[in-house]
Design an enzyme around this catalytic site. Structure first.
Site, short mmCIF file in Angstrom:
data_model
loop_
_atom_site.label_atom_id
_atom_site.label_comp_id
_atom_site.label_asym_id
_atom_site.label_seq_id
_atom_site.Cartn_x
_atom_site.Cartn_y
_atom_site.Cartn_z
N ASP A 1 0.88 -1.17 0.00
CA ASP A 1 0.00 0.00 0.00
C ASP A 1 0.92 1.22 0.00
OD1 ASP A 1 -1.64 2.12 0.61
OD2 ASP A 1 -2.31 1.34 2.55
N LYS B 1 2.96 11.48 -3.88
CA LYS B 1 1.86 10.78 -4.58
C LYS B 1 0.84 11.77 -5.15
CE LYS B 1 -1.52 7.11 -3.61
NZ LYS B 1 -1.91 6.09 -2.60
N GLU C 1 -7.11 0.48 -4.28
CA GLU C 1 -7.07 0.39 -2.82
C GLU C 1 -8.40 -0.10 -2.22
OE1 GLU C 1 -5.58 4.27 -1.85
OE2 GLU C 1 -3.61 3.80 -2.69
N ASP D 1 -12.71 5.50 2.02
CA ASP D 1 -11.28 5.53 2.36
C ASP D 1 -10.79 6.97 2.41
OD1 ASP D 1 -8.51 5.40 2.50
OD2 ASP D 1 -8.27 3.98 0.87
P1 ADP Z 1 -2.50 7.45 3.13
O1 ADP Z 1 -2.86 6.08 2.69
O2 ADP Z 1 -3.11 8.53 2.32
O3 ADP Z 1 -1.05 7.66 3.32
P2 ADP Z 1 -3.41 6.68 5.76
O4 ADP Z 1 -4.58 5.84 5.51
O5 ADP Z 1 -2.18 6.02 6.24
O6 ADP Z 1 -3.12 7.64 4.57
O7 ADP Z 1 -3.85 7.78 6.82
C1 ADP Z 1 -3.00 8.78 7.20
C2 ADP Z 1 -3.79 9.94 7.73
O8 ADP Z 1 -4.57 9.50 8.83
C3 ADP Z 1 -2.91 11.07 8.19
O9 ADP Z 1 -3.41 12.29 7.71
C4 ADP Z 1 -3.04 10.98 9.70
O10 ADP Z 1 -2.91 12.25 10.30
C5 ADP Z 1 -4.45 10.45 9.86
N1 ADP Z 1 -4.68 9.80 11.14
C6 ADP Z 1 -4.06 8.71 11.65
N2 ADP Z 1 -4.51 8.44 12.88
C7 ADP Z 1 -5.44 9.38 13.17
C8 ADP Z 1 -6.28 9.65 14.30
N3 ADP Z 1 -6.22 8.90 15.40
N4 ADP Z 1 -7.13 10.70 14.21
C9 ADP Z 1 -7.17 11.48 13.12
N5 ADP Z 1 -6.42 11.28 12.04
C10 ADP Z 1 -5.56 10.25 12.06
MG MG Z 2 -4.20 4.75 2.01
#
Ligand code: ADP
Ligand code: MG
Length: 508
Positions: A11, A73, A150, A181
């Site tokens: 991912d 990205k 995804e 998502d």
């Molecule tokens: P991506 O796949 O786009 O990289 P993710 O699914 O890993 O993203 O999610 C990352 C996002 O989730 C970040 O913006 C992070 O700040 C947010 N995030 C992670 N945990 C929390 C939480 N407990 N509360 C709010 N936002 C969160």
């Molecule tokens: Mg993601």
């Protein structure tokens, strides 16, 4: 089993990336990185000639912001990343490749050499961004078995957990699920039908410029405006201060998912403030962002031809769905309790590993445990000239949400005798004006065989693959020619190979 190539899913997120494999019993598990973490920040630091990816690179945002690349990205499809790094412009896909390379190297240290993998992309990614992702995999020393969406991957992980993927193929009963998502940089919503081992995508939509980062930004602006009010200077004017503030705000956002209030500190040029922020205030300043996701969610459901009563599960994926406001919004929109049974961080990588297992099994014998049908997320067309107005317009060939793979034929005729070429401009998007669509590239069909008379029919076939990639074939006078599309913002094979040598250094 361990003798066979491992089934690997990656991912490759905007803010965080995850790599997973299938264990000896065929169950997905996340592979931890060299720091021992399951998730790796998709952040790259240029430290002299050294390239550092992950947690260490994130720390440098507060001290050395000018040398750090984040959210590459979001810029896939552009020729170069908009920030100069160590005096050099990098293509966004090369930065993505550096992240992939860390995942590959760290995982190889744990489970042995990794060569092949499946990489996921947002369903809403267009052809150009899919191609760039595939290229990133190549530059990271991987053979990309496939790129999958995804939300589809998340649905597969969900299906695995819920027993849809039982060995007899007789899963739980038929069920429509909506995958919401919300990650760090992108938002995707997809409606799927799970029917035994069939995973059919019905509709998909999203926004590649909307994610947790935008929620962070609202907090950054809130604090900065208060700072300006009190001290008449803007802490955002200094990149390192802004980087530090952003880290504080992201942290505060996470706290607000668990508590009703928190405080954010900011100091700059000898001045300091500490601002208390309540969850209500945070909701208020980000409501419009949430509304945008609600709007897209409703639209996607409509495009799938469904009502909320037809939806069995609302599946939450992506770190930002931990925000209570997201859960509340979906609860009131759907009238159902959103499903958080799959890990929002790992579901996508796990589904990708399951898919990789499926592809490997296919070449090794046993029947597939599940099938996936996808749809295209953008209409595909060619630039045509309206004979009446003489204006250029988009002639749509494959409308969005068409099940893939799909093949479309368009017939042209040569205009003059001995014509040696035909030029087709390919675009992707919903606008009737080609200028408002994404320019995928040109396909110049040449040389045509010599001495064709005028009016010779030429059939151009566009095949949209399951992974959302496009191939073009041309039929002239019973001869089939496969055509490469010429792309404006894409790296050549030579460039890819040279980046690959630069990025993939032997593990010490
Ligand atoms: P991506 O796949 O786009 O990289 P993710 O699914 O890993 O993203 O999610 C990352 C996002 O989730 C970040 O913006 C992070 O700040 C947010 N995030 C992670 N945990 C929390 C939480 N407990 N509360 C709010 N936002 C969160
Ligand atoms: Mg993601």
């Amino acid at each position: 089993m361990s003798k066979l190539a491992p089934a690997i899913g990656i991912d490759l997120g905007t803010t965080f990336s995850v790599i997973a494999r299938l264990d000896d019993l065929g169950r997905p598990e996340t592979i931890t990185n060299a720091e021992g973490d399951k998730i790796t920040p998709s952040v790259v630091l240029f430290e002299g000639t050294n390239i550092v990816v992950g947690k260490e690179a994130v720390k440098a945002i507060a001290t050395d912001a000018g040398s750090v690349a984040e959210c590459a990205k979001r810029q896939l499809g552009q020729r170069v990343f908009d920030k100069l790094l160590g005096g050099r412009h990098y293509p966004p896909e090369a930065l993505q490749a550096m992240v992939l390379n860390k995942l590959r190297q760290d995982a190889s240290q744990r489970i042995g050499e990794i060569r092949q993998a499946i990489i996921t992309v947002p369903a809403y990614f267009d052809e150009i961004r899919r191609k760039a992702t595939q290229d990133a995999g190549y530059m990271a020393g991987l053979e990309v078995m496939n790129i999958i969406n995804e939300p589809t991957a998340a649905a597969v992980a969900f299906g695995f957990k819920e027993g849809f993927l039982n060995p007899d193929g007789q899963g739980a009963e038929r069920c429509n699920i909506l995958v919401y998502d919300l990650g760090g940089g992108t938002f995707d919503v997809t409606v799927m039908e799970l029917n035994g081992k069939e995973f059919n995508t019905l509709a998909t939509d999203g926004d590649v410029q909307l994610g947790g980062r935008d929620w962070d930004q609202r907090l950054v602006d809130l604090v900065a405006e208060e700072f300006i009010r009190r001290h008449r200077i803007d802490p955002r004017e200094d990149a390192n201060t802004e980087g530090r503030l952003w880290r504080e705000c992201e942290d505060a956002k996470r706290t607000l998912s668990a508590r009703m209030k928190t405080s954010i500190a900011c100091d700059y040029r000898g001045q300091a403030i500490r601002l208390e922020v309540t969850r209500d205030k945070f909701h208020e300043i980000t409501q419009d962002l949430l509304d945008r996701t609600a709007f897209t969610t409703r639209q996607t459901l409509q495009a799938a031809g469904l009502d909320w009563k037809d939806v069995g599960r609302v599946l939450l994926v992506g770190g930002s769905t931990r925000m209570p406001a997201v859960v509340e919004m979906l609860r009131s929109l759907s009238g159902k309790e959103p499903d958080t049974s799959v890990s929002p961080d790992e579901a996508v990588a796990h589904g990708a590993a399951l898919h990789a297992g499926l592809l490997l099994a296919r070449s090794n014998g046993p029947p597939p445990r599940f099938n996936i049908r996808n749809v295209n997320s953008h209409s595909l067309g060619v630039v045509a000239v309206d004979p009446q107005t003489n204006r250029r317009r988009t002639a749509i060939m494959i409308p969005r949400n068409t099940p893939l793979p799909v093949k479309y034929k368009r017939s042209f005729k040569t205009i003059k005798p001995n014509q040696r070429s035909i030029l087709v401009n390919i675009v992707e998007g919903e606008s009737p004006s080609p200028d408002d669509c994404a320019q995928i590239g040109k396909c110049s069909v040449k040389p045509l065989p010599a001495r064709l008379p005028a009016d010779t029919p030429i059939d151009v076939y566009f095949r949209y693959e399951e992974n959302g990639r496009l191939t073009v074939t041309v039929n002239v006078a019973d001869k089939k020619i496969r055509h490469e599309i010429e792309r404006d913002n894409s790296l050549s094979q030579d460039q890819l190979d040279s980046w690959r040598r630069f990025i993939v250094k032997p593990v010490g």
